[in-house]
Every structure is written in C-alpha cells, then in structure tokens.
Scaffold this motif. Structure first.
Motif, PDB file in Angstrom:
ATOM      1  N   PRO A 362      -5.161 -15.554   4.319  1.00 58.96           N
ATOM      2  CA  PRO A 362      -5.610 -13.952   5.872  1.00 58.96           C
ATOM      3  C   PRO A 362      -6.536 -13.024   6.238  1.00 58.96           C
ATOM      4  O   PRO A 362      -7.237 -13.045   4.089  1.00 58.96           O
ATOM      5  CB  PRO A 362      -4.132 -13.074   5.918  1.00 58.96           C
ATOM      6  CG  PRO A 362      -3.858 -13.505   4.346  1.00 58.96           C
ATOM      7  CD  PRO A 362      -3.907 -14.169   4.318  1.00 58.96           C
ATOM      8  N   THR A 363      -7.389 -13.014   6.561  1.00 62.61           N
ATOM      9  CA  THR A 363      -8.192 -11.594   6.965  1.00 62.61           C
ATOM     10  C   THR A 363      -7.857 -10.592   7.688  1.00 62.61           C
ATOM     11  O   THR A 363      -7.136 -10.937   8.418  1.00 62.61           O
ATOM     12  CB  THR A 363      -9.914 -12.351   6.679  1.00 62.61           C
ATOM     13  OG1 THR A 363      -9.657 -12.877   8.183  1.00 62.61           O
ATOM     14  CG2 THR A 363     -10.641 -13.283   6.101  1.00 62.61           C
ATOM     15  N   VAL A 364      -8.565  -9.850   7.246  1.00 61.38           N
ATOM     16  CA  VAL A 364      -8.230  -8.275   7.790  1.00 61.38           C
ATOM     17  C   VAL A 364      -9.068  -8.852   9.554  1.00 61.38           C
ATOM     18  O   VAL A 364     -10.475  -8.887   9.328  1.00 61.38           O
ATOM     19  CB  VAL A 364      -8.528  -7.084   7.564  1.00 61.38           C
ATOM     20  CG1 VAL A 364      -8.184  -6.192   8.769  1.00 61.38           C
ATOM     21  CG2 VAL A 364      -7.928  -7.019   6.828  1.00 61.38           C
ATOM     22  N   ALA A 365      -8.402  -8.672  10.529  1.00 63.54           N
ATOM     23  CA  ALA A 365      -8.753  -8.694  12.069  1.00 63.54           C
ATOM     24  C   ALA A 365     -10.754  -7.612  12.297  1.00 63.54           C
ATOM     25  O   ALA A 365     -10.244  -6.376  11.657  1.00 63.54           O
ATOM     26  CB  ALA A 365      -8.212  -9.096  12.606  1.00 63.54           C
ATOM     27  N   SER A 366     -11.062  -7.159  13.022  1.00 65.96           N
ATOM     28  CA  SER A 366     -12.623  -6.248  12.923  1.00 65.96           C
ATOM     29  C   SER A 366     -11.636  -5.875  13.282  1.00 65.96           C
ATOM     30  O   SER A 366     -12.558  -4.414  13.660  1.00 65.96           O
ATOM     31  CB  SER A 366     -13.717  -7.533  13.338  1.00 65.96           C
ATOM     32  OG  SER A 366     -13.379  -8.012  14.683  1.00 65.96           O
ATOM     33  N   PRO A 457      -8.799 -11.734  -3.443  1.00 66.13           N
ATOM     34  CA  PRO A 457      -8.376 -10.789  -3.161  1.00 66.13           C
ATOM     35  C   PRO A 457      -8.958 -10.816  -1.554  1.00 66.13           C
ATOM     36  O   PRO A 457      -9.771 -11.569  -1.065  1.00 66.13           O
ATOM     37  CB  PRO A 457      -9.050  -9.655  -3.026  1.00 66.13           C
ATOM     38  CG  PRO A 457     -10.013 -10.233  -5.270  1.00 66.13           C
ATOM     39  CD  PRO A 457     -10.211 -11.650  -4.985  1.00 66.13           C
ATOM     40  N   ILE A 458      -7.583 -10.478  -0.352  1.00 63.39           N
ATOM     41  CA  ILE A 458      -8.249 -10.076   0.600  1.00 63.39           C
ATOM     42  C   ILE A 458      -8.836  -9.737   1.216  1.00 63.39           C
ATOM     43  O   ILE A 458      -9.402  -8.576   0.783  1.00 63.39           O
ATOM     44  CB  ILE A 458      -6.381  -9.391   1.214  1.00 63.39           C
ATOM     45  CG1 ILE A 458      -5.400 -10.796   0.979  1.00 63.39           C
ATOM     46  CG2 ILE A 458      -7.042  -9.610   3.408  1.00 63.39           C
ATOM     47  CD1 ILE A 458      -4.018 -10.225   1.998  1.00 63.39           C
ATOM     48  N   ALA A 459      -9.651 -10.537   1.964  1.00 61.62           N
ATOM     49  CA  ALA A 459     -11.140  -9.899   2.801  1.00 61.62           C
ATOM     50  C   ALA A 459     -11.027 -10.078   4.189  1.00 61.62           C
ATOM     51  O   ALA A 459     -10.083  -9.519   5.191  1.00 61.62           O
ATOM     52  CB  ALA A 459     -12.076 -11.478   2.630  1.00 61.62           C
ATOM     53  N   ASP A 460     -11.909  -9.093   4.352  1.00 57.10           N
ATOM     54  CA  ASP A 460     -12.082  -8.393   5.837  1.00 57.10           C
ATOM     55  C   ASP A 460     -12.451  -9.639   6.956  1.00 57.10           C
ATOM     56  O   ASP A 460     -13.207 -10.369   6.811  1.00 57.10           O
ATOM     57  CB  ASP A 460     -12.936  -6.808   5.856  1.00 57.10           C
ATOM     58  CG  ASP A 460     -14.554  -7.059   5.426  1.00 57.10           C
ATOM     59  OD1 ASP A 460     -15.168  -8.396   4.765  1.00 57.10           O
ATOM     60  OD2 ASP A 460     -15.073  -5.467   4.896  1.00 57.10           O
ATOM     61  N   ARG A 465     -14.443  -7.929   0.012  1.00 55.19           N
ATOM     62  CA  ARG A 465     -12.945  -7.500  -0.548  1.00 55.19           C
ATOM     63  C   ARG A 465     -12.521  -6.404   0.369  1.00 55.19           C
ATOM     64  O   ARG A 465     -13.320  -5.884   0.872  1.00 55.19           O
ATOM     65  CB  ARG A 465     -13.005  -7.027  -1.571  1.00 55.19           C
ATOM     66  CG  ARG A 465     -11.683  -6.301  -2.141  1.00 55.19           C
ATOM     67  CD  ARG A 465     -11.925  -6.413  -3.793  1.00 55.19           C
ATOM     68  NE  ARG A 465      -9.991  -5.868  -3.685  1.00 55.19           N
ATOM     69  CZ  ARG A 465      -9.958  -5.973  -5.152  1.00 55.19           C
ATOM     70  NH1 ARG A 465     -10.311  -5.819  -6.647  1.00 55.19           N
ATOM     71  NH2 ARG A 465      -8.398  -5.281  -5.477  1.00 55.19           N
ATOM     72  N   ALA A 466     -11.414  -6.662   1.026  1.00 58.04           N
ATOM     73  CA  ALA A 466     -11.002  -5.441   2.186  1.00 58.04           C
ATOM     74  C   ALA A 466     -10.429  -4.360   1.312  1.00 58.04           C
ATOM     75  O   ALA A 466      -9.802  -4.442   0.271  1.00 58.04           O
ATOM     76  CB  ALA A 466      -9.880  -5.978   3.415  1.00 58.04           C
ATOM     77  N   ASN A 467     -10.951  -3.229   1.787  1.00 57.63           N
ATOM     78  CA  ASN A 467     -10.428  -1.719   1.095  1.00 57.63           C
ATOM     79  C   ASN A 467      -8.728  -1.659   1.479  1.00 57.63           C
ATOM     80  O   ASN A 467      -8.220  -2.655   2.771  1.00 57.63           O
ATOM     81  CB  ASN A 467     -11.416  -1.060   1.302  1.00 57.63           C
ATOM     82  CG  ASN A 467     -11.230   0.210   3.103  1.00 57.63           C
ATOM     83  OD1 ASN A 467     -10.052   0.194   3.672  1.00 57.63           O
ATOM     84  ND2 ASN A 467     -12.245   0.281   2.812  1.00 57.63           N
ATOM     85  N   LEU A 468      -7.789  -1.014   1.035  1.00 57.36           N
ATOM     86  CA  LEU A 468      -6.841  -0.225   1.129  1.00 57.36           C
ATOM     87  C   LEU A 468      -6.877   0.267   2.550  1.00 57.36           C
ATOM     88  O   LEU A 468      -5.835   0.121   3.173  1.00 57.36           O
ATOM     89  CB  LEU A 468      -5.783   0.728   0.067  1.00 57.36           C
ATOM     90  CG  LEU A 468      -6.221  -0.285  -1.622  1.00 57.36           C
ATOM     91  CD1 LEU A 468      -5.780   1.191  -2.297  1.00 57.36           C
ATOM     92  CD2 LEU A 468      -5.001  -0.973  -1.411  1.00 57.36           C
ATOM     93  N   PHE A 469      -7.863   0.776   2.967  1.00 62.64           N
ATOM     94  CA  PHE A 469      -7.336   1.706   4.169  1.00 62.64           C
ATOM     95  C   PHE A 469      -7.546   0.151   4.971  1.00 62.64           C
ATOM     96  O   PHE A 469      -7.293   0.958   6.690  1.00 62.64           O
ATOM     97  CB  PHE A 469      -8.195   2.409   4.174  1.00 62.64           C
ATOM     98  CG  PHE A 469      -8.470   3.505   3.625  1.00 62.64           C
ATOM     99  CD1 PHE A 469      -7.320   4.743   3.523  1.00 62.64           C
ATOM    100  CD2 PHE A 469      -8.944   4.876   3.298  1.00 62.64           C
ATOM    101  CE1 PHE A 469      -6.834   5.397   2.141  1.00 62.64           C
ATOM    102  CE2 PHE A 469      -8.829   5.657   2.017  1.00 62.64           C
ATOM    103  CZ  PHE A 469      -8.053   6.161   1.722  1.00 62.64           C
ATOM    104  N   ALA A 470      -7.431  -0.396   4.996  1.00 61.56           N
ATOM    105  CA  ALA A 470      -7.708  -1.888   5.700  1.00 61.56           C
ATOM    106  C   ALA A 470      -6.651  -2.669   5.959  1.00 61.56           C
ATOM    107  O   ALA A 470      -5.265  -3.390   6.618  1.00 61.56           O
ATOM    108  CB  ALA A 470      -8.629  -3.318   6.052  1.00 61.56           C
TER     109      ALA A 470
END
Length: 620
Positions: A362-366, A457-460, A465-470
């Motif tokens: 998974p990646t974090v959705a915009s 690491p999960i990406a944005d 790399r997505a940060n913890l606030f994502a």
C-alpha cells in the motif's frame, strides 16, 4: 413449503415426515402421540446429536503466503480439517477461506473435531461464530449533514446497545469540548463501544486531519494492489504508460488516433484529447464535453499534489487517468512532435482488472489528511491506514441513469477506509469479547505493517517514504493483531486525566466525560503518561534534557511468558527502557518506563521515528 408447529419453524416438512415414520417404525414415538408433539421431540433429538456449527479458525500463515495461489492456500487450510465421517451431517465443511482479512478460515465443525484440530502444529485458536447484527442510522440528507442529527443518530446507536460505531464524517479540528464527534465518541467508549473515525480527505496538507481524539481510532487511507486500470496509453512512438479507468469498453479498437491538448477552439473530432488538471471542472464532465465534440478518447493527467494516487472513474467515453509524471511525459511528446511535421498519436488499451503484488502498495493516498493533530500534538494521529482508494461500494442510484435502482460504484476517500475497521473490530469482539475498545486499538496499532509488498517502507503519493503523520502505526494486519501478546489499555479515568492536563476547565471536561468532573480529583497525565500505543516526544534542540514516559502493558498472551524489549532508536536520540525484561506468571499488568534524551553529538531534525517492541523470549 415450510410452516410452523408450536412455534417451531419447519423448512423441510418432507424429510421431517420421513424421519417421523422411521421413528414410528422403531417404536420410539407412539402412534397415539399428537403429531405436533412428535415434531417437537424430533427437533430436540436433532439438536442433541447434530452439533455441527461454524467456527472461525486462526492458523499460522504458510511460508511466502503472498506467492501462493488461491487453490494452494485453500489446500493448506483444508489440511487442518479432520478426516470425514460416515455421517454426512458431521462432515467438516469449509465455509470461507480467508486471505486478506486474516490467516485462517471458517468451517462447520463439531466440538470434538475442534479438539482434534488443536493438535495440528500451526493451529493457533478457534472461536464459535457469533451473530453480529448490522444497524444503519441515517443522519445525513442528500444536501448536508446536520450535527444535531448526527448526535441523535449516535445516541440511538448507543441506546440500542451496538458494539461498534463507524463514523465516516468530520470537520476541522477543534477543542474536544466543542467537538460533538469527540464528545459522543467518549460516551460510546465508556460503554465499551469501539469507535472508528475517518481522518478526512484534506491531504496532503500538514495538520489537516479530523477526529483526532485519543479515544477513537483515527483511520487514514491507502491504496490497494488491485488495478482497475489495467489500461495503458500507447503513444505513436511505442511508449506505454499505465493508468486507471472503470469504463472498459469491449468494442474499442486500439487504433492510433491523433493526439491533441485540450484547449479553446481545438478540433477534437476523431482524436484522443489530453486534459490537464483543472479543479473547476469534474473529470466526468470533461469526458462529456470531449464526447459531444466528437472526440475518440480522453487522457486525464493528475495534478502535482495527487501525483501517483489515481482514481478509477466511470467515464462516458474511452478514457484513462494517468499520474502527474506520466501526464507530463505525454504532454512533452505532444509538444515535441507538434513542432515538427510528425503528428502525435495515441490509443488506449483496456486490460480489465489485475492484482499486482509487485507494485508499491500500500501507499498513502494523496488526499488522506495528515497529522499532527492541531488539538493534541502529543498523540500521534492518524492511528493507522487502511485501503480506501478505488473501493467497490454500494451506491444509491445507477451511475449512468439515476432513474434505475440501487447499484454499485468505485469510490475513494477515508469514508471507505474507516468502515474496514468495523469488520476488523467485529472479529476482535467475537474472538475477545472481554477486551475494551482501547485494547482492540492497541492490538491493531502494535502489529501494523511498516512495509509494502516489496518489503520497502510504506510510501506516500509521490512514492517517497511516508512520514508518521501520514501512516500512523502503519497498515493494518488483522492476522497478527488477533494475537498481539501485550496490549495498552486506556481507561476513561486516564482520558480524563489527559484532558485535565490540557488545562481544560472542570466544566469543559464534564461536557466530554458526560458527568460532573473536578480536575483536582485527578492526576494530570499529559501525553507522556497517556497509556497510548505510541509515544510522541517534543525535544528541545538547544539543551540536553531527559523526558520520562510511563506505559502499562497488559498480558493477553500466554499466562506464563517473558518479553524482552528491543529498541530501534530514532537517530540522534537515545532510549532507555526499564525494565528490560517483562515477566508474567499470569494475565497481569506491568509498568515500564521509557526515557528519551538528546544525543549531544548529533543534530536532531524536525522529526525522527523509532520503535520499541516487546519480543517473546520464552513461554514458561
């Protein structure tokens, strides 16, 4: 056709009659007995002897489970079933073979068969199936959602005794004593109700999240490994660029068509049109305009903010939506050939649905809203992420003709993510009915995945790399969460102490706590002592200092067990955990303290991440 006899519903009267005749021949039922009494007696006999019921079975996943086909995984699960019996009614029967929800399956079994299954090496546990009714409370009209209606609907749910509440709505962050959703969620959790809330769709802006109260599960949004693209843009010079679309016409021939940029007075008849981002015009509306002008197809490029988060829409003509990067490649191709005698061309190839485990998912959705919370920066939010991009969802009207009946659509948003946790929480409520909402949340957070399908690491949305606030704790893994070993429980009193530490007045806290409260009666536990599954520290870069954080863990694993602490220190920060080994002789609670201090030899940037885990060392 069925009927009722003395309050017992009869669904198969022919077989019942046959059974009664058999019983009469064996003189187990007197011919003088009233037929209805004979039927009731028969049901008692059947209930006593035929005890097959559905169980949910949890097992260790096989090696490289992601590489197994559905058949191989199903065969693995079938290996746990006991041998068949001569009685067809008692033969073990597979009901569901789970892959993504948890590691295990559901099957119809007898208690004796469950006992036999416990001897299997990779067997973990089994629980009888439990009916969890679904209640839906309408709080929004077609035009808006009134907060008074939301509160009334929530109150009705609590009064009806529900176990789980999912709220896919929210507003800008505000202090909890004026945030109705935070207030009604606090009341619910006090009654043992698990509350899951959407983080909002205002990302990727910093501190844009909603529903950040510590007592709710705040859910962000991620992508899934299913592509309803499986479409590609083929440019005239041979380049293929993948995109997504829900509209997959079978009669569209992949012939090359002239490719043009959308613009004023552009002749689009028989051409494929590249549409650049325009927030004022809906993508479907763009397609209607192209179709009405005689266009053969359409390519939509993402804006910079959405990057690689691509929607799959139900278009009205052959179309594909591509990432911002791929859109710029296409635009450059058009501009380059447009300045020469060669005309740019393109086509769209529709490939249907594909499952791609090799992709960065998974990646974090915009548009998944980001932390930190504007109200509580000392509590990491969002808590967790869950799929919410291009999710198949019920839809109130046909997506092409509103006059037709209910149907389905592909929807994106954190409103798709939060309900996933209603299902996950329902599994927990069934397996661990005595767990509090905070224990369930802790199990979900402490076992979350930190990496994607590629082990990275999960990406944005930019594939960085997505940060913890994502991401919060990461991506939910229900199979691991069902047996976390240790959990962090959080009592209403702990939450009240936290609110008092925020310097809320007694009246403000009383509004949230739903009772008269005096902060003088509570120890003021700030974020450092809130028994939360994450720790957020604010470190002063100009001085060396020590901060202590108190946490209490509850053993929900093996009664007699030891856990050794392993720490992945944030860069520039030293972490000491005391004690280093947690020892349990029963289901019990232990305190441990985490001390953070600045490493004076290293400069600390704006944010650093680390982890502290309790690893089982032995079972006594």
């Amino acid at each position: 056709m069925g009927g009722r006899v003395d309050g017992v519903e009869i669904s198969a009267p022919i077989s019942i009659t046959s059974s009664i005749n058999e019983l009469q021949r064996k003189k187990l039922v007197s011919k003088h007995v009233h037929p209805s009494l004979a039927l009731c007696s028969l049901f008692i006999l059947q209930s006593h002897f035929h005890t097959n019921e559905t169980y949910i079975i949890y097992v260790q996943p096989p090696e490289e489970v992601d590489l197994l086909s559905s058949k191989d995984l199903n065969d693995y699960y079938h290996s746990f079933l006991p041998s068949t019996t001569t009685d067809d009614l008692l033969t073990p029967t597979m009901v569901y073979s789970y892959r993504h929800a948890l590691s295990g399956f559901a099957a119809k079994l007898t208690p004796d068969q469950i006992t036999a299954m416990r001897a299997k090496l990779s067997f973990i546990q089994a629980h009888p199936d439990r009916l969890i009714p679904l209640a839906v409370y309408k709080v929004c009209s077609a035009d808006d959602c009134q907060m008074s209606d939301i509160i009334a609907g929530h109150g009705a749910a609590v009064g009806d005794g529900v176990d789980i509440i999912s709220l896919s709505m929210g507003q800008r962050s505000m202090e909890y004593y004026v945030d109705p959703i935070a207030i009604i969620a606090f009341v619910a959790t006090q009654k043992g109700i698990f509350v899951s809330c959407a983080v909002g769709n205002s990302g990727p802006s910093k501190s844009s999240l909603s529903n950040g109260a510590p007592w709710v599960l705040t859910v962000g949004e991620s992508t899934i490994d299913r592509s309803i693209r499986a479409t590609a843009v083929r440019l005239g010079e041979g380049t293929e660029l993948d995109g997504e679309t829900l509209y997959q016409p079978k009669d569209f021939k992949p012939d090359q068509h002239p490719l043009v940029l959308a613009g004023n007075n552009t002749d689009v008849k028989g051409k494929v049109v590249l549409c650049e981002p325009n927030g004022n015009i809906d993508d479907i509306a763009k397609g209607r305009a192209v179709k009405e002008a005689g266009g053969a197809g359409m390519i939509i490029m993402n804006n910079v903010a959405d990057a690689y988060t691509i929607p799959a829409d139900k278009h009205v003509l052959p179309a594909v939506h591509v990432s911002c990067v791929d859109g710029l490649i296409i635009k450059s191709y058009v501009a380059y050939l447009g300045s020469s005698t060669n005309n740019p061309t393109a086509t769209i190839i529709f490939k249907g649905t594909a499952i791609e485990n090799s992709t960065r998912t998974p990646t974090v959705a915009s548009f998944s809203s980001r932390g930190p919370s504007q109200v509580s920066e000392d509590v990491l939010k969002p808590d967790i992420i869950r799929p919410g991009v291009n999710v198949l969802a019920a839809w109130p009207f046909d997506i092409e003709d509103a006059s037709q009946g209910p149907t389905f659509n592909i929807i994106s948003g954190t409103s798709m993510s939060a309900p996933h946790f209603s299902g996950v929480a329902a599994l927990f409520k069934s397996a661990h009915p005595d767990w509090s909402p905070a224990m369930i949340k802790s199990a979900i957070l402490t076992t979350a995945d930190k990496v994607d399908h590629q082990g990275k690491p999960i990406a944005d949305q930019n594939l960085n790399r997505a940060n913890l606030f994502a991401t919060g704790a990461g991506h939910v893994n229900p199979s691991k969460a069902i047996d976390p070993g240790l959990v962090y429980d959080l009592s209403p009193e702990n939450n009240i102490s936290y609110l008092c530490a925020k310097n809320y007045s007694d009246d403000n806290v009383s509004v949230i706590a739903h009772k008269t409260t005096r902060c003088a009666d509570y120890q003021k536990d700030g974020g450092s002592d809130l028994n939360y599954p994450s720790i957020t520290g604010h470190l002063n870069l100009s001085v060396r200092l020590v901060q202590k954080y108190k946490r209490t863990v509850t053993n929900v694993g093996e009664a007699s067990s030891n856990y050794k602490v392993e720490v992945d220190e944030p860069r520039g920060v030293s972490v000491v955990v005391e004690p280093q080994i947690l020892q349990f002789s029963r289901v019990n609670e232990k305190d441990y303290f985490v001390t953070l201090s600045i490493n004076s030899s290293t400069k600390v940037g704006p944010m650093r991440r680390g982890s502290c885990v309790g690893c089982p060392t032995s079972t006594l």
